[in-house]
Design an enzyme around this catalytic site. Structure first.
Site, short mmCIF file in Angstrom:
data_model
loop_
_atom_site.label_atom_id
_atom_site.label_comp_id
_atom_site.label_asym_id
_atom_site.label_seq_id
_atom_site.Cartn_x
_atom_site.Cartn_y
_atom_site.Cartn_z
CD GLN A 78 -0.32 12.68 -4.42
OE1 GLN A 78 -1.42 12.82 -4.92
NE2 GLN A 78 0.43 11.64 -4.66
CG PHE A 79 0.56 9.85 2.12
CD1 PHE A 79 1.70 9.09 2.32
CD2 PHE A 79 -0.54 9.28 1.50
CE1 PHE A 79 1.74 7.76 1.92
CE2 PHE A 79 -0.51 7.96 1.09
CZ PHE A 79 0.64 7.20 1.30
CB THR A 80 3.13 10.02 -2.24
OG1 THR A 80 2.38 10.80 -3.18
CG2 THR A 80 2.35 8.77 -1.86
#
Length: 147
Positions: A78-80
């Site tokens: 989950q890079f966000t």
């Protein structure tokens, strides 16, 4: 690393309509990797996650870990989690690690976790649909840079 921890009764991740990973009682992790993350961040996160006492004991107190209950982990990249929302209306993700580094780090993280408890994963960088039944709800944020 930034990790959103959710205590779940069950969870699954699908990609293009196919179930990629599925767990029963345990933890759903949304895992973000930062550009300055090191092996010590990975070790710290794994140690905290498998020993964090967020499951209820016989008296209803949060006193048991995912290991204690023989639970499972569903780990989703989950890079966000590294979104910067200070300017404008479109988040910037420049605070996240570059994909090659993040993918390798995420894989190493999951391999270490799997030495402790059963782990299912999504696919790094894929468009995933995550379903869960949150238990509690209990949702905790773990930031390895804040210890």
């Amino acid at each position: 690393m930034k990790i959103i921890i959710q205590r779940v009764k069950k969870a699954q991740v699908s990609i293009e309509g196919q179930i990629q990973g599925k767990i029963n009682q345990g933890l759903l992790l949304l895992v973000g990797v930062g550009p300055e993350d090191q092996e010590e961040d990975l070790d710290y996160a794994v140690r905290k996650l498998v020993n964090m006492r967020i499951f209820s004991d016989a008296e209803g107190k949060m006193n048991l870990s995912v290991k204690d209950i023989e639970g499972e982990i569903l780990s989703i990249s989950q890079f966000t989690l590294f979104a910067d929302t200070k300017k404008g209306n479109r988040p910037a993700f420049t605070g996240a690690a570059k994909p090659d580094m993040a993918s390798d780090f995420y894989d190493a993280f999951n391999q270490k976790l799997a030495q402790e408890v059963p782990v299912q994963t999504g696919i790094f960088g894929a468009d995933m649909q995550v379903e869960l039944v949150n238990n509690g709800p209990v949702t905790i944020i773990l930031d390895t840079k804040k210890r």
